[in-house]
Design a protein around this motif. Structure first.
Motif, PDB file in Angstrom:
ATOM      1  N   ARG A 249       0.819  -1.210   0.000  1.00 40.78           N
ATOM      2  CA  ARG A 249       0.000   0.000   0.000  1.00 40.78           C
ATOM      3  C   ARG A 249       0.860   1.272   0.000  1.00 40.78           C
ATOM      4  N   ARG A 250       2.162   1.119  -0.175  1.00 38.35           N
ATOM      5  CA  ARG A 250       3.055   2.272  -0.175  1.00 38.35           C
ATOM      6  C   ARG A 250       2.901   3.128  -1.428  1.00 38.35           C
ATOM      7  N   GLU A 251       2.481   2.509  -2.521  1.00 39.75           N
ATOM      8  CA  GLU A 251       2.330   3.235  -3.770  1.00 39.75           C
ATOM      9  C   GLU A 251       1.233   2.588  -4.607  1.00 39.75           C
ATOM     10  N   GLN A 252       0.696   3.367  -5.521  1.00 38.27           N
ATOM     11  CA  GLN A 252      -0.353   2.872  -6.404  1.00 38.27           C
ATOM     12  C   GLN A 252       0.295   2.387  -7.700  1.00 38.27           C
ATOM     13  N   ALA A 253       0.860   1.203  -7.638  1.00 40.60           N
ATOM     14  CA  ALA A 253       1.585   0.644  -8.772  1.00 40.60           C
ATOM     15  C   ALA A 253       0.871  -0.589  -9.307  1.00 40.60           C
ATOM     16  N   MET A 254       1.297  -0.988 -10.504  1.00 43.48           N
ATOM     17  CA  MET A 254       0.736  -2.191 -11.110  1.00 43.48           C
ATOM     18  C   MET A 254       1.202  -3.437 -10.354  1.00 43.48           C
ATOM     19  N   GLN A 255       0.316  -4.381 -10.177  1.00 38.78           N
ATOM     20  CA  GLN A 255       0.679  -5.639  -9.529  1.00 38.78           C
ATOM     21  C   GLN A 255       1.511  -6.479 -10.480  1.00 38.78           C
ATOM     22  N   GLU A 256       2.573  -7.073  -9.948  1.00 38.80           N
ATOM     23  CA  GLU A 256       3.441  -7.934 -10.735  1.00 38.80           C
ATOM     24  C   GLU A 256       3.390  -9.350 -10.185  1.00 38.80           C
ATOM     25  N   VAL A 257       3.414 -10.307 -11.103  1.00 42.09           N
ATOM     26  CA  VAL A 257       3.384 -11.721 -10.746  1.00 42.09           C
ATOM     27  C   VAL A 257       4.636 -12.366 -11.320  1.00 42.09           C
ATOM     28  N   ASN A 258       5.406 -13.034 -10.484  1.00 37.69           N
ATOM     29  CA  ASN A 258       6.630 -13.719 -10.919  1.00 37.69           C
ATOM     30  C   ASN A 258       6.351 -15.209 -11.052  1.00 37.69           C
ATOM     31  N   LEU A 259       6.334 -15.698 -12.278  1.00 34.98           N
ATOM     32  CA  LEU A 259       6.058 -17.111 -12.568  1.00 34.98           C
ATOM     33  C   LEU A 259       7.379 -17.840 -12.802  1.00 34.98           C
ATOM     34  N   THR A 260       7.537 -19.006 -12.186  1.00 37.85           N
ATOM     35  CA  THR A 260       8.742 -19.809 -12.382  1.00 37.85           C
ATOM     36  C   THR A 260       8.359 -21.175 -12.923  1.00 37.85           C
ATOM     37  N   PHE A 261       9.012 -21.532 -14.048  1.00 37.40           N
ATOM     38  CA  PHE A 261       8.797 -22.840 -14.668  1.00 37.40           C
ATOM     39  C   PHE A 261      10.133 -23.579 -14.648  1.00 37.40           C
TER      40      PHE A 261
END
Length: 269
Positions: A249-261
């Motif tokens: 909640r520190r900033e209004q940024a885009m959510q990022e998802v780190n996928l590992t295969f």
């Protein structure tokens, strides 16, 4: 009688022309016209003009005569310089015709500029599985970064007397990490969790690779819409391994998802 001849006669009577000639010749090494005009307008020329004023010679007339003479003198020097330059240019052309390639640094610079270098932001990911089909279009909308090590062949060094030899121990699995954004419905996260469930079900049973295997192909140095037939590519069979999400909640940024295969085997590339 021309205006110039009239000036010349009056200048000869006053002795002004000899003084102007000496000054003009001394000024050839610099900008001639500028030097003459500065001389004519200086305080040193004042006493001279006072003496020749009785002959009707004004500073403007003297400047005109000086520039005219200097122009004729410079014209001869220009002809000499032109002759020298023509000889020099002919020498250069002869050298070029004989195989002179110019300055080596310039040749290397042109070769460097002509290269079509690969850019790290130009890539396309193709991803599909038997479980969900082709997911490439949706993934390319959200993907931001890809980190992969296409080959991993470890080995060990074995002593042979005082020397050593390298002994490869075999290929090891490689991982590919994909960073993406996601929509508010969690489309990327749902897709990944579905493939995780196909590997290990909630009841503890394992699935078969035919169901959960994901074929991932990364095309380098291309963008959507370009011909990809000659593009460099990394391709392999992977399975879903883990994914991470960081919320703040520190900033209004885009959510990022780190996928590992992780790679299934080294037989299929």
């Amino acid at each position: 009688m021309s205006l110039y001849n009239n000036f010349q006669q009056k200048a000869n009577k006053s002795g002004l022309l000899d003084k102007i000639k000496g000054g003009a010749q001394a000024a050839i090494g610099s900008v001639v016209g500028s030097a003459i005009n500065k001389t004519m307008n200086s305080t040193l020329a004042g006493p001279l003009f006072d003496k020749v004023e009785k002959f009707g010679i004004t500073p403007d007339m003297a400047s005109f005569v000086a520039n005219e003479f200097a122009g004729q003198y410079v014209e001869k020097k220009i002809d000499q310089a032109d002759s020298f330059l023509r000889k020099q240019i002919r020498s250069w052309i002869s050298r070029i015709g004989g195989g002179y390639d110019g300055i080596p640094e310039k040749s290397k610079y042109r070769e460097f500029i002509a290269l079509s270098r690969a850019r790290k932001n130009h890539f396309i990911i193709q991803i599909e599985s038997n479980l969900t089909g082709d997911f490439s279009k949706k993934m390319n909308l959200f993907v931001t970064d890809i980190d992969l090590n296409p080959m991993n062949i470890p080995g060990e060094k074995r002593r042979v007397g005082g020397a050593f030899v390298d002994a490869p121990t075999g290929a090891e699995s490689t991982d590919i990490r994909i960073t993406t954004m996601d929509d508010d419905q969690g489309t990327i996260k749902k897709w990944f969790e579905r493939h995780c469930a196909a590997v290990v079900a909630s009841d503890g049973t394992f699935g078969v690779p035919a169901n959960y295997a994901v074929r991932i192909t990364v095309l380098h140095a291309v963008v959507d819409g370009e011909d990809t037939t000659s593009a460099f590519k990394n391709s392999g069979l992977y399975r879903a391994m883990t994914y991470e999400v960081q919320l703040s909640r520190r900033e209004q940024a885009m959510q990022e998802v780190n996928l590992t295969f992780t790679q299934l085997d080294s037989f299929m590339r």
